[in-house]
Scaffold this active site. Sequence first.
Site, PDB file in Angstrom:
ATOM      1  N   LEU A 249      35.100  59.857   5.927  1.00 44.42           N
ATOM      2  CA  LEU A 249      34.596  60.949   6.751  1.00 44.42           C
ATOM      3  C   LEU A 249      35.281  60.989   8.111  1.00 44.42           C
ATOM      4  CD1 LEU A 249      30.742  60.783   6.128  1.00 44.42           C
ATOM      5  CD2 LEU A 249      32.523  61.869   4.760  1.00 44.42           C
TER       6      LEU A 249
ATOM      7  N   GLU B  37      34.527  62.497  11.825  1.00 50.14           N
ATOM      8  CA  GLU B  37      33.465  63.105  12.617  1.00 50.14           C
ATOM      9  C   GLU B  37      33.893  64.506  13.036  1.00 50.14           C
ATOM     10  OE1 GLU B  37      31.395  60.871  15.541  1.00 50.14           O
ATOM     11  OE2 GLU B  37      31.838  58.946  14.581  1.00 50.14           O
TER      12      GLU B  37
ATOM     13  N   LEU C  72      50.405  61.806  15.949  1.00 47.67           N
ATOM     14  CA  LEU C  72      51.479  61.336  16.826  1.00 47.67           C
ATOM     15  C   LEU C  72      51.339  62.011  18.181  1.00 47.67           C
ATOM     16  CD1 LEU C  72      54.788  61.157  14.734  1.00 47.67           C
ATOM     17  CD2 LEU C  72      53.519  59.275  15.778  1.00 47.67           C
TER      18      LEU C  72
ATOM     19  N   ALA D 200      50.475  61.359  22.094  1.00 45.18           N
ATOM     20  CA  ALA D 200      50.235  60.395  23.171  1.00 45.18           C
ATOM     21  C   ALA D 200      48.965  60.773  23.905  1.00 45.18           C
ATOM     22  CB  ALA D 200      51.420  60.390  24.135  1.00 45.18           C
TER      23      ALA D 200
ATOM     24  N   CYS E 171      34.665  53.443  14.038  1.00 47.84           N
ATOM     25  CA  CYS E 171      35.394  52.934  12.871  1.00 47.84           C
ATOM     26  C   CYS E 171      36.686  52.206  13.219  1.00 47.84           C
ATOM     27  CB  CYS E 171      35.684  54.083  11.906  1.00 47.84           C
ATOM     28  SG  CYS E 171      34.211  54.744  11.098  1.00 47.84           S
TER      29      CYS E 171
ATOM     30  N   ARG F 174      30.776  55.657  20.994  1.00 44.27           N
ATOM     31  CA  ARG F 174      31.050  54.252  20.668  1.00 44.27           C
ATOM     32  C   ARG F 174      32.518  53.938  20.893  1.00 44.27           C
ATOM     33  NH1 ARG F 174      28.865  53.909  14.665  1.00 44.27           N
ATOM     34  NH2 ARG F 174      29.810  55.993  14.695  1.00 44.27           N
TER      35      ARG F 174
END
Length: 447
Positions: free
Chosen positions: A156, A158, A256, A258, A266, A336
């Site tokens: 998954l 988010e 890719l 920056a 995760c 998180r």
Amino acid sequence: MSLKISVIGTGYLGATHAACMAELGFDVIGVDIDAAKVAALSRGNLPFHEPGLPELLRKHVDSGRLRFTTDYAEIADWADIHFIGVGTPQRADGHGADLRFVDSAVHELTSRIRGSALIVGKSTVPVGTARRLRGIIDTEAHSEANIALAWNPEFLREGFAVADTMRPDRLVIGAEGGTAEALLREVYAVALAAETPLIVTDFETAELVKVAANAFLATKISFINSFAEVTETIGGDITTLADALGHDIRIGRKFLNAGVGFGGGCLPKDIRALQARVSELGLSHTMGYLAEVDEINLRRRERVVRLANSMLSDKLVGARIAVLGVTFKPDSDDVRDSPALDIAVRLFNAGADVLVYDPKGNNNAAERFPRLHYANDLPEAVAQADLVLLLTEWAEFKALVPADLEDVVAERRIIDGRNVLARGQWEDAGWEIVGMGQHHPPLDGEL
């Protein structure tokens, strides 16, 4: 007769999977030890932000196809298939995964099942976990029980969780014997009819697929950020470099970009858990590069703090800084291990007056770091700011133009932490704008 499904764990993964299984036409019961969460879900209230999921949840709670309980006894012999979607957080005493919740779910189910059932792990676990759980089931199962086990990792993203469940880009089943495969083919019949690739394999490969995917993604992000460190020092256009690399069909352009690095629930924990697991297997040298991937990622956060200090002429203390975005990615309320929130906290700890605005993440961020100031909207956040930091690429931030801010900020300075603004447009309007990977005079401590 339609299969009956239970989903153990009603966090991000479990709640999504339960609602989507109901949408596919199955009767579903979600199980969680958190009575307050179960009560909220039973009212159709989702305790986190995920586009499209609240509507799906309410639809099937109202229809009666989806309900929630704290009682394992209610689902032990009711369900044909038990999906385990509990959390596997990083252990407090190291980088390894904490499997207490997975183990508990298997023990609770095994002790109660008396007939035939399939337990399916969806949680991200260290390789070898399913084999160990198979042994626990064989040892603890009642004589009247016939319990099969499979591992079916989730992939998954988010912000796209409903689509990723209903229309996955691949399905992976780790199983021994055909019973598990046959049942899961029935569960995923709609996706398989749409020619979703199906990989049927052993437990170990299924467990490794998810962590390998996350390790590769983390490596790709840190790879381009390592080159951003080069272009920041010597010059060059990191976006053009990434575009050129992306045309190579062996590499591809996705991820890719920056920026301030990866975060969330995760990638950081999974690459650390993978390092811990291979170390347990005596193969620590095999994944040694992941330590540098992690280190590069963390350096991006400190780089932004030092860049902010430089742009403020070493007058960070007392400076008013607007932070736009604290979730680890847009279309989520997840903070998180968010690099954006970490940067905001570092600036606050360095003495800056930090005002945060995120379209969905303010409340979760405030629970973790209540000492930061949180604005109700963007104009409030940037009012009289000495420096603006764009750290999460929400659509409303990507659409900003100089005229949106220039009459409310104190100074025309902005750090584009996601390289999403048209730099020339801002420079022409008199702004000092610095993006990631952009050449900048050496900061303190840099050569």
